[in-house]
Design an enzyme around this catalytic site. Structure first.
Site, PDB file in Angstrom:
ATOM      1  CE1 TYR A   1      15.775 -84.296  51.247  1.00 20.75           C
ATOM      2  CE2 TYR A   1      17.912 -82.779  50.891  1.00 20.75           C
ATOM      3  CZ  TYR A   1      16.608 -83.392  50.181  1.00 20.75           C
ATOM      4  OH  TYR A   1      16.509 -83.400  48.735  1.00 20.75           O
TER       5      TYR A   1
ATOM      6  CB  SER B   1      20.782 -83.591  47.737  1.00 18.85           C
ATOM      7  OG  SER B   1      20.776 -82.205  48.443  1.00 18.85           O
TER       8      SER B   1
END
Length: 254
Positions: free
Chosen positions: A160, A147
């Protein structure tokens, strides 16, 4: 004949979004694709049907990650299906896309959220790769979906981002560990992409415009934008690339 003809691939989290796009692209390039999913039978079947309509080959594997026996359940199905379809248990391409999200700033983080995200996004991924090394061919490919939140501060999803940071470290270490076998290991890091995860934001024109403005191209990414990068990394053309973090965010926050 596609660039992946004769290859076998496992894509985790393949029922929707980026995972679906990756699976369709790999199948279009000729790979036999194992479509892993956790629970959504309807969405998984849709992915399989789309691949069938495109003339590709794929099959479904249902296994919830983050619970006891998850990796054994997944690989038992995978190896049985591969043996039936190819007379071999060997895998050529592993795409680790499955993950769970959870928005929380530092003061909102709970032990349950932390444990859930790290169990699925980090622990399960580690042991999934460990098991895969028994059947992954020399010269194979491991592609981890990371990410852009590991490059750009995104405090809204702290845990996350931490799980994806751990994935980046794993990618680097495995690239060196597996190089003697000719296996490449790379991470692909999307930014904002048009998936169900961002559906609520895209439904609001003002929020959608805000997300688009993060990219140098002033648009939100499409799942195919990521899938094409993964397909390149899965091909022989990427044989001299390993241990890399490939930013696939459309120039987010340049």
């Amino acid at each position: 004949m596609g660039t992946l003809a004769g290859k076998t691939a496992l894509v985790t989290g393949a029922s929707r979004g980026i995972g679906r796009a990756i699976a369709r692209t790999l199948a279009a390039e000729g790979a036999l694709v194992a479509l892993h999913y956790a629970a959504n039978d309807h969405a998984a079947q849709e992915t399989l049907d789309l691949i069938d309509q495109d003339g590709g080959q794929a099959f479904l594997i249902r296994a919830e990650l983050g619970i006891p026996g998850d990796i054994h359940t997944l690989y038992t199905q995978l190896e049985d299906e591969l043996t039936q379809r190819t007379t071999s248990r060997h895998l050529d391409i592993l795409v680790n896309n499955a993950a769970v999200s959870g928005s929380a700033r530092i003061h909102e983080v709970t032990p349950d959220l932390f444990d859930r995200l790290f169990t699925v996004n980090t622990r399960s991924l580690l042991f999934l790769i460990q098991r895969a090394l028994n059947t992954l061919r020399d010269g194979g490919r491991i592609i981890n979906i990371s990410s852009a939140a590991t490059r750009i501060a995104y405090p809204e999803s702290l845990v996350y981002a931490m799980t994806k940071g751990a994935l980046n470290t794993l990618t680097l270490a495995l690239a060196k560990e597996l190089a003697p076998r000719g296996i490449t290991v790379n991470a692909v890091a999307p930014g904002f992409v048009e998936t169900d995860m961002n559906a609520h934001k895209r439904a609001d024109p003002q929020a959608a415009a805000h997300l688009a403005a993060w990219s140098a191209f002033n648009r939100i990414g499409h799942p195919d934008d990521i899938a094409d990068i993964v397909a390149f990394l899965a091909s022989d053309a990427s044989r001299w690339i390993t241990g890399q973090y490939l930013d696939a965010s459309g120039g987010t926050r340049l």
